[in-house]
Design a protein around this motif. Structure first.
Motif, PDB file in Angstrom:
ATOM      1  N   UNK A  67      -1.912  20.933 -10.328  1.00  0.00           N
ATOM      2  CA  UNK A  67      -1.498  19.532 -10.418  1.00  0.00           C
ATOM      3  C   UNK A  67      -1.668  18.831  -9.071  1.00  0.00           C
ATOM      4  N   UNK A  68      -1.247  19.476  -7.999  1.00  0.00           N
ATOM      5  CA  UNK A  68      -1.379  18.849  -6.683  1.00  0.00           C
ATOM      6  C   UNK A  68      -2.845  18.636  -6.322  1.00  0.00           C
ATOM      7  N   UNK A  69      -3.693  19.587  -6.660  1.00  0.00           N
ATOM      8  CA  UNK A  69      -5.111  19.484  -6.312  1.00  0.00           C
ATOM      9  C   UNK A  69      -5.794  18.320  -7.018  1.00  0.00           C
ATOM     10  N   UNK A  70      -5.293  17.917  -8.181  1.00  0.00           N
ATOM     11  CA  UNK A  70      -5.915  16.841  -8.953  1.00  0.00           C
ATOM     12  C   UNK A  70      -5.136  15.527  -8.850  1.00  0.00           C
ATOM     13  N   UNK A  71      -4.232  15.430  -7.886  1.00  0.00           N
ATOM     14  CA  UNK A  71      -3.433  14.226  -7.700  1.00  0.00           C
ATOM     15  C   UNK A  71      -3.914  13.440  -6.486  1.00  0.00           C
ATOM     16  N   UNK A  72      -3.672  12.152  -6.508  1.00  0.00           N
ATOM     17  CA  UNK A  72      -3.823  11.329  -5.307  1.00  0.00           C
ATOM     18  C   UNK A  72      -2.425  11.082  -4.758  1.00  0.00           C
ATOM     19  N   UNK A  73      -2.337  10.743  -3.487  1.00  0.00           N
ATOM     20  CA  UNK A  73      -1.012  10.560  -2.887  1.00  0.00           C
ATOM     21  C   UNK A  73      -0.967   9.304  -2.042  1.00  0.00           C
ATOM     22  N   UNK A  74       0.224   8.821  -1.806  1.00  0.00           N
ATOM     23  CA  UNK A  74       0.437   7.664  -0.939  1.00  0.00           C
ATOM     24  C   UNK A  74       1.805   7.798  -0.279  1.00  0.00           C
ATOM     25  N   UNK A  75       2.006   7.065   0.794  1.00  0.00           N
ATOM     26  CA  UNK A  75       3.297   7.028   1.474  1.00  0.00           C
ATOM     27  C   UNK A  75       3.798   5.609   1.668  1.00  0.00           C
ATOM     28  N   UNK A  76       2.941   4.618   1.447  1.00  0.00           N
ATOM     29  CA  UNK A  76       3.324   3.232   1.689  1.00  0.00           C
ATOM     30  C   UNK A  76       3.602   2.495   0.393  1.00  0.00           C
ATOM     31  N   UNK A  77       4.429   1.478   0.502  1.00  0.00           N
ATOM     32  CA  UNK A  77       4.624   0.514  -0.567  1.00  0.00           C
ATOM     33  C   UNK A  77       4.208  -0.856  -0.063  1.00  0.00           C
ATOM     34  N   UNK A  78       3.556  -1.624  -0.898  1.00  0.00           N
ATOM     35  CA  UNK A  78       3.053  -2.942  -0.523  1.00  0.00           C
ATOM     36  C   UNK A  78       3.555  -3.962  -1.526  1.00  0.00           C
ATOM     37  N   UNK A  79       4.048  -5.099  -1.022  1.00  0.00           N
ATOM     38  CA  UNK A  79       4.443  -6.203  -1.891  1.00  0.00           C
ATOM     39  C   UNK A  79       3.674  -7.451  -1.484  1.00  0.00           C
ATOM     40  N   UNK A  88       5.635  -1.265   3.745  1.00  0.00           N
ATOM     41  CA  UNK A  88       6.702  -0.394   4.234  1.00  0.00           C
ATOM     42  C   UNK A  88       6.309   1.065   4.022  1.00  0.00           C
ATOM     43  N   UNK A  89       6.665   1.901   4.985  1.00  0.00           N
ATOM     44  CA  UNK A  89       6.482   3.345   4.822  1.00  0.00           C
ATOM     45  C   UNK A  89       7.620   3.881   3.971  1.00  0.00           C
ATOM     46  N   UNK A  90       7.285   4.718   2.994  1.00  0.00           N
ATOM     47  CA  UNK A  90       8.304   5.265   2.102  1.00  0.00           C
ATOM     48  C   UNK A  90       8.126   6.753   1.894  1.00  0.00           C
ATOM     49  N   UNK A  91       8.691   7.273   0.803  1.00  0.00           N
ATOM     50  CA  UNK A  91       8.567   8.688   0.482  1.00  0.00           C
ATOM     51  C   UNK A  91       7.151   8.987  -0.024  1.00  0.00           C
ATOM     52  N   UNK A 173       1.502   2.184  -3.273  1.00  0.00           N
ATOM     53  CA  UNK A 173       2.178   1.708  -4.479  1.00  0.00           C
ATOM     54  C   UNK A 173       2.353   0.207  -4.302  1.00  0.00           C
ATOM     55  N   UNK A 174       1.716  -0.577  -5.161  1.00  0.00           N
ATOM     56  CA  UNK A 174       1.569  -2.007  -4.926  1.00  0.00           C
ATOM     57  C   UNK A 174       2.357  -2.830  -5.939  1.00  0.00           C
ATOM     58  N   UNK A 175       3.125  -3.787  -5.421  1.00  0.00           N
ATOM     59  CA  UNK A 175       3.842  -4.756  -6.241  1.00  0.00           C
ATOM     60  C   UNK A 175       3.222  -6.120  -5.956  1.00  0.00           C
ATOM     61  N   UNK A 345      12.747  -5.486   0.764  1.00  0.00           N
ATOM     62  CA  UNK A 345      13.835  -4.565   1.102  1.00  0.00           C
ATOM     63  C   UNK A 345      14.815  -4.447  -0.059  1.00  0.00           C
ATOM     64  N   UNK A 346      15.137  -5.568  -0.707  1.00  0.00           N
ATOM     65  CA  UNK A 346      16.057  -5.514  -1.845  1.00  0.00           C
ATOM     66  C   UNK A 346      15.377  -4.958  -3.093  1.00  0.00           C
ATOM     67  N   UNK A 347      14.051  -5.110  -3.193  1.00  0.00           N
ATOM     68  CA  UNK A 347      13.306  -4.420  -4.257  1.00  0.00           C
ATOM     69  C   UNK A 347      13.517  -2.912  -4.138  1.00  0.00           C
ATOM     70  N   UNK A 348      13.504  -2.408  -2.914  1.00  0.00           N
ATOM     71  CA  UNK A 348      13.753  -0.982  -2.690  1.00  0.00           C
ATOM     72  C   UNK A 348      15.186  -0.574  -2.964  1.00  0.00           C
TER      73      UNK A 348
END
Length: 400
Positions: A67-79, A88-91, A173-175, A345-348
């Motif tokens: 599963x990990x090998x076929x996944x893409x990853x991100x750490x940021x959230x964008x609004x 913002x940097x996130x999990x 992850x984009x809003x 920030x309040x979205x988070x």
């Protein structure tokens, strides 16, 4: 002891449970029935977080690696709001195509000796099975056949949404929030492969009707959405699966999760609003918990009772977060006019049970202070679970 298990529903929950049961004892007779032909599924990509991957490694390292090998990853959230972008940097988050995930799980299940029966949908518990697992989704036929025993309850949300794909590959992850003459409309976007992303679009019923999205043909509707979100799509098209339509989210709960030798798993037992991105994670965790209970208890009634008790308790925080997250979007005008960095920030913080009752600007200030003061951080952590338990107890007392 060798047992015969029949699982109806070849989604993540049913397939992963089959994998875990065969790993526990290869002599178990495990069959998974799936209504669709092999390779066909609904939806686009699914999300999960590092915590789930750690659990998958503990239960079956081979599945976790695949599963990990076929996944893409991100750490940021964008609004994006009114042409302004805040990041913002996130999990660490992950996305994987639902089709790819099911293919990996089916392959692993077959390798362990699970029988997979496609284009097969028993509508009554099969005779001769020691355990029958209803993992056949929110519209579960097996659960519906004993509806009075399970006490199924469905609550319909306010905002309509539509689940789409796009060839735009988001790097975070984009809003995206767009204002129209009929109100606000917004999209959640996340990549799940090197060439596709999921794009969920939501708005109020008034905005949907005002824009004509509720009665537009597929091509007309997609063209309008592509125009509204042109700044985030960068010229890429939106794509709809056959049958995709605007609809409100349905939150499903059950008074009981098992009856006799029939037990509910995943969306057949519970749903949580898509805005917290936890549906697949909770389904896989259901499978882990049920497998653990069946191993720990020799009697089936004790095992199923233990499974239900543990998962109900574990789900309280997720169900509370989903409820408040959905309400945040339903009350978007309360937050959308804040400066973008404060709104994000309040979205988070949309999972907070306190946020609906505190003026947004004041909450933002308190949250900033809580980030610096350990005592306030502890207070926030203490209040969250207690609010969830109090709401659960209140809801239970109303139903009884």
């Amino acid at each position: 002891m060798r047992v015969k298990v029949v699982c109806v529903g070849g989604g993540p929950a049913g397939l992963y449970l089959a994998i875990l049961l065969k790993r526990q004892d290869p002599s178990h007779d495990v069959t998974v029935h799936e209504r669709n032909p092999e390779g066909r599924t609904y939806g686009w990509g699914v999300t999960y977080w590092r915590g789930l991957l750690d659990k998958l490694r503990a239960y079956d390292p081979e599945t976790a690696r695949a599963i990990e090998a076929h996944s893409v990853r991100w750490t940021d959230g964008v609004a994006r709001v009114r042409g302004l972008t805040t990041r913002h940097r996130g999990d660490e988050g992950f996305g994987i195509g639902r089709h790819r995930l099911l293919d990996l799980l089916a392959g692993r299940a077959r390798a362990l000796g699970v029988r997979l029966e496609f284009e097969s949908e028993p509508t009554e518990p099969p005779a001769g099975a020691d355990l029958v697992v209803a993992a056949d989704g929110v519209h579960s036929a097996l659960r519906g056949g004993a509806a009075d025993r399970f006490g199924t309850r469905v609550t319909t949300g306010r905002n309509p949404y539509i689940w789409l794909g796009t060839t735009k590959v988001f790097d975070a992850f984009t809003f995206a929030f767009t204002e129209t003459e009929h109100g606000w409309i917004w999209a959640y976007g996340y990549a799940y492969s090197g060439d596709h992303s999921t794009c969920v679009v939501e708005c109020s019923p008034e905005t949907c009707a005002g824009l004509g999205l509720d009665r537009a043909g597929e091509g007309e509707g997609l063209a309008l959405l592509e125009k509204l979100f042109a700044d985030v799509l960068d010229g890429h098209p939106l794509i709809a699966r056959s049958g995709a339509s605007w609809q409100p989210f349905r939150t499903l709960t059950n008074r009981a999760w098992h009856h006799g030798n029939l037990v509910l798993l995943g969306d057949a037992a519970h749903t949580t609003h898509y805005s917290i991105g936890a549906g697949t994670t909770l389904a896989l965790e259901d499978a882990m918990c049920l497998a653990d209970a069946l191993r720990a208890h020799t009697g089936l009634p004790e095992a199923l009772a233990a499974y239900e008790r543990r998962r109900r308790a574990a789900l309280l925080s997720a169900q509370s977060a989903a409820r408040y997250s959905a309400q945040w979007y339903e009350n978007l005008p309360r937050y959308i006019h804040l400066p973008p960095h404060r709104m994000f920030a309040l979205l988070g913080q949309r999972h907070s049970p306190l946020l609906p009752y505190v003026p947004p600007q004041l909450y933002y200030g308190l949250d900033r202070a809580a980030g610096r003061l350990e005592a306030l951080r502890r207070l926030k952590r203490w209040l969250g679970p207690r609010a969830a338990r109090a709401l659960h107890a209140r809801a239970t007392s109303r139903r009884s």
